[in-house]
Scaffold this motif. Structure first.
Motif, PDB file in Angstrom:
ATOM      1  N   UNK A 214       0.825  -1.200   0.000  1.00  0.00           N
ATOM      2  CA  UNK A 214       0.000   0.000   0.000  1.00  0.00           C
ATOM      3  C   UNK A 214       0.867   1.261   0.000  1.00  0.00           C
ATOM      4  N   UNK A 215       1.781   1.328  -0.974  1.00  0.00           N
ATOM      5  CA  UNK A 215       2.610   2.513  -1.088  1.00  0.00           C
ATOM      6  C   UNK A 215       2.984   2.771  -2.538  1.00  0.00           C
ATOM      7  N   UNK A 216       3.183   4.050  -2.838  1.00  0.00           N
ATOM      8  CA  UNK A 216       3.508   4.449  -4.188  1.00  0.00           C
ATOM      9  C   UNK A 216       4.274   5.763  -4.160  1.00  0.00           C
ATOM     10  N   UNK A 217       5.187   5.924  -5.104  1.00  0.00           N
ATOM     11  CA  UNK A 217       5.840   7.206  -5.324  1.00  0.00           C
ATOM     12  C   UNK A 217       5.572   7.613  -6.758  1.00  0.00           C
ATOM     13  N   UNK A 218       5.246   8.868  -6.938  1.00  0.00           N
ATOM     14  CA  UNK A 218       4.940   9.415  -8.257  1.00  0.00           C
ATOM     15  C   UNK A 218       5.714  10.719  -8.423  1.00  0.00           C
ATOM     16  N   UNK A 219       6.470  10.821  -9.512  1.00  0.00           N
ATOM     17  CA  UNK A 219       7.258  12.018  -9.792  1.00  0.00           C
ATOM     18  C   UNK A 219       6.818  12.578 -11.136  1.00  0.00           C
ATOM     19  N   UNK A 220       6.353  13.821 -11.134  1.00  0.00           N
ATOM     20  CA  UNK A 220       5.871  14.466 -12.354  1.00  0.00           C
ATOM     21  C   UNK A 220       6.782  15.633 -12.716  1.00  0.00           C
ATOM     22  N   UNK A 221       6.933  15.858 -14.024  1.00  0.00           N
ATOM     23  CA  UNK A 221       7.804  16.918 -14.530  1.00  0.00           C
ATOM     24  C   UNK A 221       7.010  17.825 -15.462  1.00  0.00           C
ATOM     25  N   UNK A 222       7.258  19.134 -15.384  1.00  0.00           N
ATOM     26  CA  UNK A 222       6.537  20.071 -16.245  1.00  0.00           C
ATOM     27  C   UNK A 222       7.395  21.309 -16.500  1.00  0.00           C
ATOM     28  N   UNK A 223       6.863  22.165 -17.351  1.00  0.00           N
ATOM     29  CA  UNK A 223       7.527  23.430 -17.701  1.00  0.00           C
ATOM     30  C   UNK A 223       8.965  23.211 -18.158  1.00  0.00           C
ATOM     31  N   UNK A 224       9.129  22.321 -19.123  1.00  0.00           N
ATOM     32  CA  UNK A 224      10.483  22.064 -19.620  1.00  0.00           C
ATOM     33  C   UNK A 224      11.044  23.286 -20.344  1.00  0.00           C
TER      34      UNK A 224
END
Length: 255
Positions: free
Chosen positions: A191-201
């Protein structure tokens, strides 16, 4: 605090599984996973050094902190992170491919060791490349060494690791340059998750860098969010990496 992002990166313990034979990698409308991965690495950032200044916001269910960070990277050799609050250096971390050193001013403590000790402490395999890649918006893993199912997503393409066992790894890439838009490590049984999002390149002669990085972790004990907003990114300057642990600080030991 300078190790905050290390701890978030490592918050999902990665478990390796023995896979007898990987399933055949499917194609999506004539495009294969191998072609997407090749395009991703064709657009990899080419640099000798990079200097980054960033605003950093950390929040969980108990607190919210806003600091600034100065990040210096000498490619594949060392990373120096200085965390400041109101212009005062509160913590520093020096990371190399073989060692990690860190001190923080609030409690007067420091850590010195290698990645084996730190990985054991944090509960996952951690190395220099994962940290460097995360800061520059590139895939945590070496995609050229795995097998992936390819499908369409809102971001463009979705690569799902076929060899990660009970740990699901998913990489979301755009359609033009196969750059990472988001990456997830999900462990349903824990019951665990890591999420990494990238924007504004932003585009530079050396390549494209995301100016905003948003990290979410979800665990039974709660949620954590860290955002990096890069204000300055300079490539290939001559950088110094001054680092010394202040006298009188207490060493943190990992058993």
């Amino acid at each position: 605090m300078a190790l905050l992002f290390l701890m978030v990166l490592a918050s999902c313990k990665t478990q390796q599984a023995v896979v007898a034979a990987a399933p055949e990698v499917p194609k999506t409308k004539g495009i294969s996973a191998e072609e997407i991965i090749a395009n991703h690495y064709n657009n990899k950032i080419n640099f000798a050094t990079v200097y980054i200044k960033s605003n950093v916001r950390f929040s969980d269910e108990k607190q919210t902190q806003n600091v600034t960070a100065e990040i210096k990277i000498k490619k594949d050799e060392q990373i120096l992170i200085s965390v400041r609050f109101l212009g005062i250096t509160m913590a520093k971390a020096l990371i190399t491919p073989t060692s990690v050193s860190y001190y923080e001013k609030m409690n007067g403590t420091y850590f010195e060791g290698d990645f084996s000790g730190l990985s054991q402490w944090l509960g996952t395999d951690l190395d220099f490349s994962k940290i460097q890649n995360m800061l520059l918006g590139e895939a945590f893993d070496n995609l050229q060494q795995g097998k992936y199912a390819l499908s369409k997503s809102e971001q463009g393409f979705e690569l799902t690791d076929l060899q990660s066992g009970k740990t699901k790894k998913t990489f979301f890439l755009d359609t033009e340059k196969s750059q990472i838009q988001k990456q997830e490590i999900n462990q349903p049984e824990q019951d665990r998750m890591i999420q990494v999002s990238y924007s504004e390149r932003a585009s530079f002669n050396e390549g494209s860098v995301p100016m905003q990085i948003l990290i979410h972790t979800f665990q039974t004990k709660g949620k954590t969010e860290i955002s990096f907003n890069y204000n300055t990114v300079n490539f290939n300057e001559e950088l110094s990496f001054p680092y010394s642990i202040p006298n009188g600080y207490k060493r943190i030991l990992i058993k």
